[in-house]
Design an enzyme around this catalytic site. Structure first.
Site, PDB file in Angstrom:
ATOM      1  N   ALA A  63       2.385  39.495 -34.341  1.00  0.00           N
ATOM      2  CA  ALA A  63       1.679  38.397 -34.996  1.00  0.00           C
ATOM      3  C   ALA A  63       0.278  38.250 -34.427  1.00  0.00           C
ATOM      4  O   ALA A  63       0.056  38.428 -33.225  1.00  0.00           O
ATOM      5  CB  ALA A  63       2.457  37.095 -34.820  1.00  0.00           C
ATOM      6  N   GLY A 107       6.124  41.032 -33.917  1.00  0.00           N
ATOM      7  CA  GLY A 107       6.328  41.087 -35.356  1.00  0.00           C
ATOM      8  C   GLY A 107       6.377  42.496 -35.891  1.00  0.00           C
ATOM      9  O   GLY A 107       7.021  42.754 -36.918  1.00  0.00           O
ATOM     10  N   GLU A 110       9.886  43.404 -35.426  1.00  0.00           N
ATOM     11  CA  GLU A 110      10.696  42.704 -36.424  1.00  0.00           C
ATOM     12  C   GLU A 110      10.529  43.323 -37.803  1.00  0.00           C
ATOM     13  O   GLU A 110      11.486  43.398 -38.586  1.00  0.00           O
ATOM     14  CB  GLU A 110      10.321  41.221 -36.435  1.00  0.00           C
ATOM     15  CG  GLU A 110      10.790  40.506 -35.172  1.00  0.00           C
ATOM     16  CD  GLU A 110      10.247  39.105 -35.012  1.00  0.00           C
ATOM     17  OE1 GLU A 110      11.024  38.191 -34.720  1.00  0.00           O
ATOM     18  OE2 GLU A 110       9.024  38.928 -35.189  1.00  0.00           O
ATOM     19  N   GLU A 130       7.407  38.303 -26.809  1.00  0.00           N
ATOM     20  CA  GLU A 130       7.031  36.903 -27.026  1.00  0.00           C
ATOM     21  C   GLU A 130       7.290  36.027 -25.803  1.00  0.00           C
ATOM     22  O   GLU A 130       6.552  35.058 -25.550  1.00  0.00           O
ATOM     23  CB  GLU A 130       7.784  36.345 -28.236  1.00  0.00           C
ATOM     24  CG  GLU A 130       7.365  36.919 -29.583  1.00  0.00           C
ATOM     25  CD  GLU A 130       8.089  38.196 -29.967  1.00  0.00           C
ATOM     26  OE1 GLU A 130       7.941  38.635 -31.113  1.00  0.00           O
ATOM     27  OE2 GLU A 130       8.808  38.768 -29.102  1.00  0.00           O
TER      28      GLU A 130
END
Length: 256
Positions: A63, A107, A110, A130
């Site tokens: 992200a 991300g 993910e 994270e």
């Protein structure tokens, strides 16, 4: 589109994340463009398989933290929530292949977990980092890592945020195949072409059976599989293939 570059090759749609200056960090615009491309591909019968890639330096660094600078938790939970976009990616009904190299963090990991097949260059490095900035994965990381690796390995990876190599990812079951850096995209495209040769209805049914069956008790999953089998049994592709097989067998028997 600016954040996503599209290329079509014989029933295969190649989508390339295109923020090289930011290591393909995922922002709102990239997610919107990716979902728009997938929605168009979902409705396009000419697209049978999608390959998602980045570049040799990074599939995605995760992200874009800059997007968190002026956003409130209320906005993240409502008007600026990206959950609908991630649902579109995870629920895409056609095969989605990730071709990854370099950084596959946060991300980006993910996004890889949302795909069906993963081809990785030897240079790929994975992490759910994270925890290092006081956060946790928020786009499926904790749940998908647990379902893929089991509780204990997922706990280790999420709670330490450590990096792991493409070879370790293959041993853990996240990656299907590891290739030299110059071959990973070609290998992913070759897999996509092999899949694209088969009946689209059967391919979609097989994906649905595997993906949704994992979420069901075994008895329900077996019934769901049979329902899908009966559905594709009536398609012209299946009926034509069955008849062709029977005719070849009869011709062989008569000739023998």
């Amino acid at each position: 589109m600016e954040r996503i570059v599209e290329e079509r090759r014989d029933g295969v749609l190649l989508l390339r994340l295109n923020r090289p200056e930011k290591l393909n960090a995922i922002d709102e615009q990239m997610l919107r463009e990716l979902c728009a491309a997938l929605e168009e591909a979902r409705l396009d019968d000419a697209v049978r398989v999608v390959v998602l890639t980045g570049n040799e330096r990074a599939f995605s660094a995760g992200a874009d933290i800059d997007g968190f600078a002026n956003v409130t938790v209320e906005e993240l939970a409502t008007s600026r929530s990206d959950l609908p976009q991630w649902d579109i990616i995870r629920r895409f009904p056609k095969p989605l292949i990730a071709a990854v190299a370099g950084i596959v963090f946060g991300g980006g990991l993910e996004l890889t977990l949302a795909c069906d097949i993963v081809v990785a260059a030897q240079t790929a490095r994975f992490a759910a980092p994270e925890i290092r900035i006081g956060l946790i994965p928020g786009a499926g990381g904790t749940q998908l890592l647990t379902r893929r690796f089991g509780k204990y390995r997922a706990m280790e990876l999420v709670l330490t945020g450590r990096e792991f190599s493409a070879d370790e990812a293959e041993r853990l079951g996240l990656v299907n195949v590891v290739t030299p850096p110059e071959e990973y995209l070609d290998r992913a495209l070759e897999l996509a072409r092999q899949i694209a040769q088969h009946s689209p209805a059967a391919v979609r049914a097989a994906k649905a059976a595997i993906v949704h069956g994992l979420e069901m008790p075994l008895d329900a999953a077996l019934r769901f599989e049979r329902e899908l089998f009966l559905r594709v049994f009536t398609t012209p592709e299946a009926q034509g293939a069955i008849q062709a097989f029977l005719e070849r067998r009869r011709a062989k028997q008569q000739g023998g």
